[in-house]
Motif scaffolding. Structure first.
Motif, mmCIF file in Angstrom:
data_model
loop_
_atom_site.group_PDB
_atom_site.id
_atom_site.type_symbol
_atom_site.label_atom_id
_atom_site.label_comp_id
_atom_site.label_asym_id
_atom_site.label_seq_id
_atom_site.Cartn_x
_atom_site.Cartn_y
_atom_site.Cartn_z
ATOM 1 N N GLY A 22 0.779 -1.229 0.000
ATOM 2 C CA GLY A 22 0.000 0.000 0.000
ATOM 3 C C GLY A 22 0.807 1.273 0.000
ATOM 4 N N ARG A 23 2.137 1.172 0.082
ATOM 5 C CA ARG A 23 2.946 2.382 0.047
ATOM 6 C C ARG A 23 4.269 2.100 -0.650
ATOM 7 N N ASP A 76 -11.458 -5.116 0.293
ATOM 8 C CA ASP A 76 -11.973 -4.122 1.231
ATOM 9 C C ASP A 76 -11.754 -2.733 0.624
ATOM 10 N N ARG A 77 -12.733 -2.282 -0.143
ATOM 11 C CA ARG A 77 -12.588 -1.023 -0.882
ATOM 12 C C ARG A 77 -12.536 0.185 0.055
ATOM 13 N N ALA A 78 -13.219 0.114 1.165
ATOM 14 C CA ALA A 78 -13.191 1.225 2.121
ATOM 15 C C ALA A 78 -11.792 1.392 2.702
ATOM 16 N N ARG A 82 -9.320 4.604 2.163
ATOM 17 C CA ARG A 82 -8.775 5.314 3.310
ATOM 18 C C ARG A 82 -7.241 5.418 3.213
ATOM 19 N N ARG A 83 -6.589 4.330 2.814
ATOM 20 C CA ARG A 83 -5.138 4.367 2.671
ATOM 21 C C ARG A 83 -4.693 5.308 1.559
ATOM 22 N N GLN A 84 -5.445 5.321 0.462
ATOM 23 C CA GLN A 84 -5.109 6.228 -0.634
ATOM 24 C C GLN A 84 -5.228 7.688 -0.199
ATOM 25 N N GLU A 86 -4.901 8.792 2.827
ATOM 26 C CA GLU A 86 -3.790 9.051 3.749
ATOM 27 C C GLU A 86 -2.503 9.334 2.981
ATOM 28 N N ARG A 87 -2.270 8.579 1.913
ATOM 29 C CA ARG A 87 -1.044 8.792 1.140
ATOM 30 C C ARG A 87 -1.072 10.123 0.398
ATOM 31 N N ARG A 88 -2.229 10.503 -0.144
ATOM 32 C CA ARG A 88 -2.343 11.802 -0.805
ATOM 33 C C ARG A 88 -2.072 12.931 0.192
ATOM 34 N N ALA A 89 -2.620 12.789 1.388
ATOM 35 C CA ALA A 89 -2.414 13.808 2.419
ATOM 36 C C ALA A 89 -0.931 13.875 2.806
#
Length: 318
Positions: A22-23, A76-78, A82-84, A86-89
């Motif tokens: 995820g990162r 788990d699309r939610a 949420r992770r996406q 967080e990464r944009r932020a």
């Protein structure tokens, strides 16, 4: 995941002991085993992944899973959304942090140990600054705004601002009424060519993978040339020359030639320093009038200008 790791290794990335899906994770590479010059990322669902060796790849290379069992598992699309977010932020925060850091730095005055070591002055160093640790700070721009920073210590160690993107970023060494645009990989290379070729402006891309990316977005002026890093040692080790490959790709996009140095080092600053050393040593055994360092440098710059201008072409329109 094992298939993804095999894909990563096949593309010259040295896999870290552990990494989190995820990162993006910075990794060492086969082409630059002492630096974290690559990145890998496995998507949260484990079905798609990417890897990039910045010295080789202009864009991340995609991997897709062929594991039917993994593809059938619920997603788990939610959690992914949420992770996406967080990464944009985090990316926005890192970019803002880079801009704030740059504002706190002191404008470059006189010179810097790195520039002196490279035989360069401050001509063309508009916008460069020095931080509280004495490192030279080069702004990495896009559309005139700071995206990230490159910090260069006195011993030449280079670091990008943590978390901020380098993709598309450039540093422009401008000159009024320039008739030639030069695209170069590194800052010292760009500044060397800027001093050697009086009628040029220079765009610094910061790494080989970014050369085609910057080239694709460049404004098209009359004449252009790509000044490549000749990674001949890397080519001998892994069978390909990342600097030359990226330069040729950028040159193809622009429709211009590629000027590469032939020297023990890799870039045009290495070439200049080597040629000056040879010329100064040669004077010890000559009975003719000795030249000053500036005169020798002028001769070397004239040689570089000739080699660069031979590859200059009219740039292709977008």
């Amino acid at each position: 995941m094992s298939d993804f790791l095999q894909f990563v290794q096949a593309n010259g990335i040295i896999v870290p002991d552990t990494f989190v899906p995820g990162r993006w994770i910075r990794c060492k590479t086969v082409s630059h085993p002492r630096k974290r010059n690559g990145s890998i990322k496995l998507a949260d669902d484990g079905l798609v992944g990417w890897c990039q060796d910045y010295a080789v790849h202009a864009e991340p290379i995609m991997w897709r899973s062929t594991d039917a069992e993994a593809m059938a598992a619920p997603i788990d699309r939610a959690l992914i959304a949420r992770r996406q977010a967080e990464r944009r932020a985090a990316l926005v925060e890192a970019t803002q942090g880079a801009r704030a850091y740059y504002e706190r730095c002191t404008p470059l005055r006189d010179s810097h140990p790195y520039l002196i070591e490279k035989g360069l002055g401050v001509a063309g160093c508009v916008g460069l600054r020095v931080d509280h640790e004495g490192a030279l700070v080069v702004p990495m721009l896009y559309n005139g705004k700071v995206l990230s920073l490159q910090r260069i210590s006195a011993d030449g160690t280079k670091k990008f601002h943590f978390g901020a993107t380098t993709k598309c970023a450039y540093y422009a060494i401008e000159r009024p009424r320039a008739t030639l645009t030069v695209l170069a990989e590194g800052f010292a290379t760009g500044l060397t060519v800027f001093n050697a070729v009086p009628n040029c402006r220079v765009m610094v891309a910061f790494n080989a993978g970014n050369l085609p990316v910057v080239a694709e977005r460049m404004d098209r002026f009359a004449m252009g040339v790509v000044c490549a890093d000749n990674d001949w040692e890397t080519a001998a080790r892994i069978g390909r020359n990342p600097g030359m490959d990226a330069a040729r790709a950028a040159g193809g996009l622009l429709g211009v030639g590629v000027a590469a140095p032939d020297c023990k080092g890799t870039d045009w600053n290495d070439y200049a320093m080597e040629q000056m050393e040879v010329a100064m040593e040669g004077q010890e055994f000559s009975f003719s009038r000795k030249k000053t360092v500036l005169q020798v440098q002028a001769d070397v710059f004239a040689d570089i200008k000739l080699k660069v201008m031979r590859e200059a072409r009219l740039m292709r329109a977008k």
